[in-house]
Every structure is written in C-alpha cells, then in structure tokens.
Design an enzyme around this catalytic site. Sequence first.
Site, short mmCIF file in Angstrom:
data_model
loop_
_atom_site.label_atom_id
_atom_site.label_comp_id
_atom_site.label_asym_id
_atom_site.label_seq_id
_atom_site.Cartn_x
_atom_site.Cartn_y
_atom_site.Cartn_z
N ARG A 201 0.80 -1.21 0.00
CA ARG A 201 0.00 0.00 0.00
C ARG A 201 0.84 1.27 0.00
NH1 ARG A 201 -2.41 -4.08 1.65
NH2 ARG A 201 -0.65 -4.37 3.04
N THR A 202 1.85 1.36 0.86
CA THR A 202 2.60 2.61 0.95
C THR A 202 3.34 2.90 -0.34
OG1 THR A 202 2.89 2.26 3.33
CG2 THR A 202 4.31 3.88 2.29
N LYS B 128 26.08 -4.89 -3.02
CA LYS B 128 27.53 -4.80 -3.15
C LYS B 128 28.16 -4.13 -1.93
CE LYS B 128 27.02 -4.22 -8.17
NZ LYS B 128 27.24 -3.32 -9.32
N ARG C 270 11.79 3.78 3.07
CA ARG C 270 11.46 2.86 4.17
C ARG C 270 12.71 2.05 4.49
NH1 ARG C 270 6.26 -1.03 4.41
NH2 ARG C 270 5.38 1.00 4.94
N HIS D 208 5.75 5.92 11.35
CA HIS D 208 5.20 5.83 9.99
C HIS D 208 4.29 7.04 9.83
CE1 HIS D 208 4.00 4.39 6.24
NE2 HIS D 208 3.64 3.15 6.51
#
Length: 317
Positions: free
Chosen positions: A65-66, A95, A116, A144
């Site tokens: 959703r986000t 890497k 995020r 959030h």
Amino acid sequence: MSRKPGFQNGFFKKDILSVDQFDRDGLAYIFTRTDEMSEMVETVGACDLLHGYTLACVFYEPSTRTSASFIAAMERLGGNVIPITQGIQYSSVSKGESLVDTIITLEQYSDVIVLRHPEIGSVAKTAKYSGVPVINAGDGAGEHPTQALLDLYTIRKELGSLNGLRVAMVGDLRNGRTVHSLTKLLMNYDISLRLVSPDVLRLPLGMMNELIDKGIDVRETDRVEDVIKDVDVLYVTRIQKERFTDMAQYEEVKNYFEITPEVMANAKDKMVVMHPLPRVGEIHYTVDKDPRAAYFRQVKNGMYVRMALLAAVLGQA
C-alpha cells in the site's frame, strides 16, 4: 543547486520524518489540501501539478500500500517515479553500498525521496545528507508518519470530528509503528484511548507516560469485549511476526484477537473499524461487508493524503 524547499505555508519542515512536525494548524492545512486532491481525482482523474518532478521510491522492507500509493500519488499529479520497491537486493546495496551513498546517488535523479528502512531513526539520519526532501515511509518499529496522517484523515472523514472520540488501539502496540505515530497525532485532540493487547505487546512505557502527562484518559485491557460497546474507532493491527526474536512467544499471541460479525454486533451503530493492513486473520473477511469497516476506504485516502504531502514538500501546495 539544492532543490530542497520548505513548506511554503510555514507549518512544516523540508522533510517529513515524524508526526512531531505536525500541530493542529498543520494537520488542518494538509487535510484541506487532501480534500482538494480527492475532489480533483474524483472529478478529472489527474493533473499536471508536479509535471517535471521525479520521485525516488526506495523500500528496504516489503510494502504494497505505501509504495503503490506514493507511486499512484506522484503519477496522478503528473510527475515521474523511480521505483526501487521490490528489488533492493538487486541494487548496489547488495555490493555493500551504504544507505547514505544510495540516497545521495538517487537525489541526482530526483526531486523527492520516499524511504522505508528497518532501523529506527535511519530515515531521519539519512535525510541530513540529502539535498532533496525525504519522506519517512516507515523506520522499523519507530514511526510511519504518512500512515498516521491518512489514519487521522480517515477518522475525521468518517466521523466528522476528531474531538470527543474514544479510540481503541488493538493488537501489537509495542512494535506497531502505525500505532505509535497515530497515538502521537491523537494527543493533539480531546480524545480518550483504550489500549487492547496481550501483556508482552503493550504500548511502550515512555509513550504511556506521555499520554498520562498530557491528561489523556487512557486505560489498558487484553479483551476487545471490554471496549467494543463504547468506542468510536476500533483501530486493529496485526501481530508483527517479523519483530519477534522468540518464535514461541509469537505463536502464543498470533491469534490473540479476532474481529468477527459476532464481536461487531456489540459495537455502536456509528463507529469505524480501521486497520493499516496487511491483515493476517485478526479481522474476518465477513466483516468487510459491514458499513462500519473503513479499512479499504482508509487505503484510498492514503493516495489523497500522499498527493497533498508530495505537493507540499515540492512547494506546490
């Protein structure tokens, strides 16, 4: 030259990192812009407000959703997106590239970054090195903020007011970053809180003390049945398996709460059931048809709120 503007209305900072940035005036401003975005989408579908701007969407943890709503929000506003949402392991992170170097690299191609990351505080630390605005899309069990904003907007839209409400938070209150952020925003209003969780998943003590210091009526229980008759908002969260180090403890609490039509039969006629999603059994599918079930309306509101926020950080709101 850096393109890292502040909010032109004066309410906000250049990044969106924490709900602590928002007071009641700021929230009212964003919600007014959100109403405008909703009306625009419903009327014409899209606009070119952010034409020529590019969003880098960077997710070190899974998201549906986000990430999707930020991408949809940017595209609805006529902007472009660099999506790094499902394959961070295939980027230069594999890497050994540092988070800071990844963000500084992406700012060369973008005007705003949505990030995020699993570590608490990581987004705020990284934002210090970025020359473009950074929006926190979740930092571990920390915050959030954009989810909390859409949650608060949904409550306001569904019930018409944010004052005088009794809100029950149900589920994983220890690890739930959505709970933490929404609780902080609710402190701006005249509300009472009911915290429903097993003992091992209670709201962190520091936040509980903050609620008490602000004089908010807050009570704890481990039974939904103790609160369902009186609450205006039932905010349900999943038990977050990924935050447990002891799987035996998770197994003990994973099915602790189940919202069923039988439970809802005891709720008020005018109330809303919300969930940040995903759900893993704590709300039965049979509840979805109940008009008080607002969680998919909540999802749609997320796009509108994020449209308003993107426009604001880019100086177009």
